[in-house]
Design a protein around this motif. Structure first.
Motif, PDB file in Angstrom:
ATOM      1  N   ARG A 234       5.233  -7.618  75.618  1.00 20.98           N
ATOM      2  CA  ARG A 234       4.087  -8.216  76.320  1.00 20.98           C
ATOM      3  C   ARG A 234       4.599  -9.327  77.221  1.00 20.98           C
ATOM      4  O   ARG A 234       5.724  -9.804  77.082  1.00 20.98           O
TER       5      ARG A 234
ATOM      6  N   THR B 103       3.509 -11.560  81.258  1.00 21.81           N
ATOM      7  CA  THR B 103       2.691 -11.682  82.457  1.00 21.81           C
ATOM      8  C   THR B 103       3.574 -11.475  83.665  1.00 21.81           C
ATOM      9  O   THR B 103       4.626 -12.106  83.792  1.00 21.81           O
TER      10      THR B 103
ATOM     11  N   GLY C 171      -0.183  -9.249  86.577  1.00 22.77           N
ATOM     12  CA  GLY C 171      -1.099  -9.669  85.521  1.00 22.77           C
ATOM     13  C   GLY C 171      -0.485  -9.529  84.133  1.00 22.77           C
ATOM     14  O   GLY C 171       0.697  -9.248  83.962  1.00 22.77           O
ATOM     15  N   THR C 172      -1.334  -9.734  83.147  1.00 24.98           N
ATOM     16  CA  THR C 172      -0.907  -9.661  81.753  1.00 24.98           C
ATOM     17  C   THR C 172      -0.718  -8.205  81.330  1.00 24.98           C
ATOM     18  O   THR C 172      -1.493  -7.340  81.712  1.00 24.98           O
TER      19      THR C 172
ATOM     20  N   GLU D   1       6.739 -14.960  81.422  1.00 26.47           N
ATOM     21  CA  GLU D   1       6.352 -14.742  82.819  1.00 26.47           C
ATOM     22  C   GLU D   1       7.552 -14.154  83.561  1.00 26.47           C
ATOM     23  O   GLU D   1       8.648 -14.698  83.505  1.00 26.47           O
TER      24      GLU D   1
ATOM     25  N   GLU E 100       4.066 -12.082  87.464  1.00 25.43           N
ATOM     26  CA  GLU E 100       3.632 -12.973  88.533  1.00 25.43           C
ATOM     27  C   GLU E 100       3.982 -12.352  89.883  1.00 25.43           C
ATOM     28  O   GLU E 100       5.044 -11.741  90.015  1.00 25.43           O
TER      29      GLU E 100
END
Length: 123
Positions: free
Chosen positions: A118, A120, A96-97, A34, A122
């Protein structure tokens, strides 16, 4: 018939006589977890070694969006040599992801190699 076989042998073994670089990444996937949209860029390196017997040249990197930049080594990597591919991800306006594939062109038998990031983003 004998002369045909003699002429064919050098053609069959030409690849074995000419050196071939081999690109071997330590890992090809990075999970950034994140990250904050306003936290600034995130940098990950992908270490690799040339396990072949000829100089390795990484010539180009293709990315799917302008949020991802790539720095490739400027010089060929000698056989047995190590170097890194640097990936810089900018999370601004990317909530988002995400899953980004970076396609790297090299002078290896497999012309394209892929590393991924990869995570996410926030708000």
């Amino acid at each position: 018939m004998k002369s045909f076989a003699v002429c064919l042998l050098p053609v069959l073994f030409a690849g074995a006589l000419c050196g071939q670089p081999v690109l071997k990444f330590d890992t090809q996937n990075a999970d950034l977890g994140e990250i904050a949209a306003k936290g600034g860029t995130v940098v990950r390196t992908f270490a690799f070694v040339n396990t072949g017997d000829a100089p390795l040249v990484l010539s180009k990197a293709d990315v799917s969006c302008s949020c991802t930049k790539v720095r490739l080594p400027r010089k060929p990597t000698a056989p047995g040599g190590k170097d890194v591919v640097t990936v810089i991800y900018d999370p601004r306006r990317q909530e988002g992801t995400f899953h980004k594939a970076i396609r790297i062109s090299a002078n290896t038998e497999a012309k394209k190699h892929v590393v991924t990031i990869r995570g996410t983003v926030e708000p």
